[in-house]
Design a protein around this motif. Structure first.
Motif, short mmCIF file in Angstrom:
data_model
loop_
_atom_site.label_atom_id
_atom_site.label_comp_id
_atom_site.label_asym_id
_atom_site.label_seq_id
_atom_site.Cartn_x
_atom_site.Cartn_y
_atom_site.Cartn_z
N HIS A 7 0.86 -1.18 0.00
CA HIS A 7 0.00 0.00 0.00
C HIS A 7 0.89 1.23 0.00
N LYS A 8 0.69 2.10 -0.96
CA LYS A 8 1.43 3.36 -1.05
C LYS A 8 0.46 4.47 -1.37
N GLU A 9 0.45 5.49 -0.56
CA GLU A 9 -0.37 6.68 -0.84
C GLU A 9 0.40 7.58 -1.81
N PHE A 10 -0.26 8.65 -2.25
CA PHE A 10 0.41 9.60 -3.14
C PHE A 10 1.71 10.08 -2.50
N HIS A 11 2.74 10.07 -3.29
CA HIS A 11 4.04 10.57 -2.85
C HIS A 11 4.83 11.01 -4.08
N SER A 12 5.79 11.86 -3.86
CA SER A 12 6.62 12.35 -4.96
C SER A 12 7.53 11.23 -5.46
N VAL A 13 7.72 11.19 -6.76
CA VAL A 13 8.64 10.24 -7.38
C VAL A 13 9.84 11.04 -7.85
N ASP A 14 11.01 10.68 -7.35
CA ASP A 14 12.25 11.37 -7.71
C ASP A 14 12.65 10.96 -9.12
N MET A 15 12.45 11.85 -10.06
CA MET A 15 12.72 11.53 -11.46
C MET A 15 14.19 11.72 -11.84
N ASP A 16 14.96 12.38 -10.99
CA ASP A 16 16.35 12.67 -11.34
C ASP A 16 17.37 12.00 -10.42
N GLY A 17 16.94 11.59 -9.24
CA GLY A 17 17.90 11.13 -8.24
C GLY A 17 17.98 9.63 -8.12
N GLU A 18 17.91 9.17 -6.89
CA GLU A 18 18.14 7.76 -6.56
C GLU A 18 17.04 6.84 -7.08
N GLY A 19 17.41 5.56 -7.15
CA GLY A 19 16.44 4.53 -7.49
C GLY A 19 16.42 4.11 -8.94
N TRP A 20 17.16 4.79 -9.80
CA TRP A 20 17.22 4.42 -11.21
C TRP A 20 18.39 3.48 -11.45
N HIS A 21 18.18 2.42 -12.19
CA HIS A 21 19.25 1.52 -12.57
C HIS A 21 18.86 0.76 -13.84
N SER A 22 19.87 0.29 -14.55
CA SER A 22 19.61 -0.47 -15.77
C SER A 22 19.18 -1.87 -15.41
N PRO A 23 18.05 -2.33 -15.97
CA PRO A 23 17.62 -3.71 -15.72
C PRO A 23 18.63 -4.70 -16.31
N PRO A 24 18.71 -5.90 -15.76
CA PRO A 24 19.61 -6.91 -16.33
C PRO A 24 19.34 -7.13 -17.82
N GLY A 25 20.40 -7.15 -18.61
CA GLY A 25 20.28 -7.39 -20.04
C GLY A 25 20.02 -6.15 -20.87
N TYR A 26 19.86 -4.99 -20.23
CA TYR A 26 19.61 -3.74 -20.94
C TYR A 26 20.89 -2.92 -21.03
N PRO A 27 21.03 -2.07 -22.04
CA PRO A 27 22.17 -1.15 -22.08
C PRO A 27 22.06 -0.11 -20.95
N LEU A 28 23.18 0.49 -20.58
CA LEU A 28 23.22 1.46 -19.48
C LEU A 28 22.37 2.70 -19.76
N GLU A 29 22.09 2.99 -21.03
CA GLU A 29 21.30 4.17 -21.39
C GLU A 29 19.80 3.97 -21.21
N ILE A 30 19.42 2.78 -20.76
CA ILE A 30 18.01 2.49 -20.46
C ILE A 30 17.94 2.15 -18.98
N GLU A 31 17.09 2.87 -18.25
CA GLU A 31 17.01 2.71 -16.80
C GLU A 31 15.57 2.50 -16.35
N GLN A 32 15.43 1.78 -15.24
CA GLN A 32 14.12 1.57 -14.64
C GLN A 32 14.10 2.13 -13.23
N LYS A 33 12.89 2.46 -12.78
CA LYS A 33 12.64 2.83 -11.39
C LYS A 33 11.41 2.05 -10.97
N LEU A 34 11.58 1.15 -10.01
CA LEU A 34 10.45 0.35 -9.53
C LEU A 34 9.56 1.22 -8.66
#
Length: 129
Positions: A7-34
């Protein structure tokens, strides 16, 4: 059975900072944020919601196939689907959507200007008709 997503209520999503990483098998220029959930591909359970972003010029080189459902909403930018042959490529822009059942090959992908995708991945209830 435990809840597949927390359960998660409305909260800000940091679009520039932490939590972004390239999924396994993807190039570094493609990133995900769960954003929520987790997908256990080994046991074919769970679900996840993620943001996937392509930096300008990012691309994949092979088609993807997986055993879970995938829904994709292109929030911003451009996404080009298909191989190196321009004759077999399709270009998509903001506010386009795809829904893929398990086992469907899709891609490769690239973006000229960069793009942001909202994706939902999940396994269906095998007991459902």
């Amino acid at each position: 059975m435990p809840s597949e997503k927390e359960h998660k209520e409305f909260h800000s999503v940091d679009m520039d900072g932490e939590g972004w990483h390239s999924p396994p098998g993807y190039p570094l220029e493609i990133e995900q944020k769960l954003l929520a959930g987790s997908l256990d591909e080994a046991h074919m359970t769970g679900s996840r919601t993620r943001l996937l972003r392509f930096k300008p010029g990012a691309y994949t080189t092979i088609a993807f196939v997986h055993d879970y459902w995938e829904e994709v909403y292109l929030i911003s930018g451009d996404l080009i689907v298909g191989g190196a042959d321009a004759q077999h490529q399709l270009s998509f822009f903001s506010h386009t959507y795809a829904c893929r059942p398990p086992g469907v090959y899709h891609g490769p992908f690239r973006s000229e200007t960069g793009c942001l995708l909202l994706e939902f991945h999940y396994y269906s209830d095998r007991s459902a008709p």
